[in-house]
Design an enzyme around this catalytic site. Structure first.
Site, PDB file in Angstrom:
ATOM      1  N   CYS A   8      34.287  12.769  24.385  1.00 23.58           N
ATOM      2  CA  CYS A   8      33.118  12.789  23.744  1.00 23.58           C
ATOM      3  C   CYS A   8      32.060  11.328  23.997  1.00 23.58           C
ATOM      4  O   CYS A   8      32.671  10.588  24.775  1.00 23.58           O
ATOM      5  CB  CYS A   8      32.848  13.085  22.331  1.00 23.58           C
ATOM      6  SG  CYS A   8      33.645  11.684  21.048  1.00 23.58           S
ATOM      7  N   ASN A  11      33.767   8.260  21.151  1.00 24.72           N
ATOM      8  CA  ASN A  11      35.322   8.529  20.977  1.00 24.72           C
ATOM      9  C   ASN A  11      35.638   8.273  19.462  1.00 24.72           C
ATOM     10  O   ASN A  11      36.637   7.496  18.965  1.00 24.72           O
ATOM     11  CB  ASN A  11      36.271   7.795  21.933  1.00 24.72           C
ATOM     12  CG  ASN A  11      37.738   8.034  21.677  1.00 24.72           C
ATOM     13  OD1 ASN A  11      38.552   7.312  22.062  1.00 24.72           O
ATOM     14  ND2 ASN A  11      38.081   9.390  21.416  1.00 24.72           N
ATOM     15  N   CYS A  13      34.467  10.460  16.466  1.00 23.02           N
ATOM     16  CA  CYS A  13      34.140  11.731  15.799  1.00 23.02           C
ATOM     17  C   CYS A  13      34.678  13.049  16.550  1.00 23.02           C
ATOM     18  O   CYS A  13      35.753  13.499  16.230  1.00 23.02           O
ATOM     19  CB  CYS A  13      32.688  12.185  15.528  1.00 23.02           C
ATOM     20  SG  CYS A  13      31.759  10.781  14.539  1.00 23.02           S
ATOM     21  N   ARG A  14      34.038  13.616  17.664  1.00 21.31           N
ATOM     22  CA  ARG A  14      34.499  14.876  18.017  1.00 21.31           C
ATOM     23  C   ARG A  14      35.797  14.886  18.743  1.00 21.31           C
ATOM     24  O   ARG A  14      36.750  15.380  18.544  1.00 21.31           O
ATOM     25  CB  ARG A  14      33.495  15.276  18.920  1.00 21.31           C
ATOM     26  CG  ARG A  14      32.254  15.717  18.102  1.00 21.31           C
ATOM     27  CD  ARG A  14      31.147  15.985  19.096  1.00 21.31           C
ATOM     28  NE  ARG A  14      30.524  14.944  19.895  1.00 21.31           N
ATOM     29  CZ  ARG A  14      29.710  14.946  20.945  1.00 21.31           C
ATOM     30  NH1 ARG A  14      29.228  16.147  21.120  1.00 21.31           N
ATOM     31  NH2 ARG A  14      29.284  13.942  21.374  1.00 21.31           N
ATOM     32  N   SER A  15      35.847  13.909  19.791  1.00 25.23           N
ATOM     33  CA  SER A  15      37.289  13.828  20.555  1.00 25.23           C
ATOM     34  C   SER A  15      38.196  13.322  19.851  1.00 25.23           C
ATOM     35  O   SER A  15      39.623  14.048  19.898  1.00 25.23           O
ATOM     36  CB  SER A  15      37.028  12.998  21.732  1.00 25.23           C
ATOM     37  OG  SER A  15      36.662  11.521  21.512  1.00 25.23           O
ATOM     38  N   ASP A 125      27.561  16.866  17.707  1.00 23.07           N
ATOM     39  CA  ASP A 125      27.783  15.641  17.238  1.00 23.07           C
ATOM     40  C   ASP A 125      27.518  15.509  15.996  1.00 23.07           C
ATOM     41  O   ASP A 125      26.317  15.411  15.548  1.00 23.07           O
ATOM     42  CB  ASP A 125      27.088  14.459  18.182  1.00 23.07           C
ATOM     43  CG  ASP A 125      27.623  13.039  17.760  1.00 23.07           C
ATOM     44  OD1 ASP A 125      28.267  12.915  16.815  1.00 23.07           O
ATOM     45  OD2 ASP A 125      27.286  12.009  18.549  1.00 23.07           O
TER      46      ASP A 125
END
Length: 158
Positions: A8, A11, A13-15, A125
């Site tokens: 993301c 690095n 939150c999402r990934s 996000d």
């Protein structure tokens, strides 16, 4: 060993959520010794930091620990090293495509291409949103993780 990299922007939150969820799925399936997982960001803002507290709390509510993950920036060499380089959104997909070579470009995809029950193409996000956004990310990541594992089993572990 099959190697998977989730990417993301920052690095945090999402990934890392995808990293932790997929890692937990591999452990529950007894495949942690056959598939390696990592995550990275296309930006360098948060290198060395743990995932966002809200990401960690939402994941923990589903039994997934993210506290061991540390942010890092993606490197061009990652595209050679990993078998799957999965972007959370189209912007990060473009950044990864720019880093890629003709030889490794086929490894770069949107993570949600593996989702089986959601039609979204991008993981949104949640950073500037409320708690609901972190749960939405988990819903999408859990779905795509199951589909990704199916693909890995069919292509690499059968």
């Amino acid at each position: 060993m099959v190697k998977v990299l989730f990417v993301c922007l920052g690095n945090i939150c999402r990934s890392p959520t995808a990293h932790g969820v997929f890692d937990a799925l591999l452990k529950s399936e007894g495949l942690a010794d056959k598939v390696a997982v990592d995550s990275a960001g296309t930006a360098a803002w948060h290198i060395g930091k743990t995932p966002d507290n809200r990401s960690q709390a939402a994941a923990k509510n589903r039994g997934v620990d993210l506290s061991y993950i540390r942010a890092r920036q993606v490197e061009a060499s990652d595209l050679d090293e990993y078998d799957y380089v999965l972007a959370m959104d189209k912007s990060n997909l473009e950044n990864l495509t720019e880093l890629s070579t003709p030889e490794n470009r086929n490894k770069v995809k949107l993570f949600l291409e593996y989702a089986q029950h959601h039609i979204e193409s991008e993981v949104p996000d949640p950073y500037y949103g409320g708690a609901k956004g972190f749960n939405t990310v988990l819903d999408l990541v859990e779905d795509a993780s199951a589909g990704l594992l199916d693909d890995i089993k069919k292509r690499h572990l059968s």
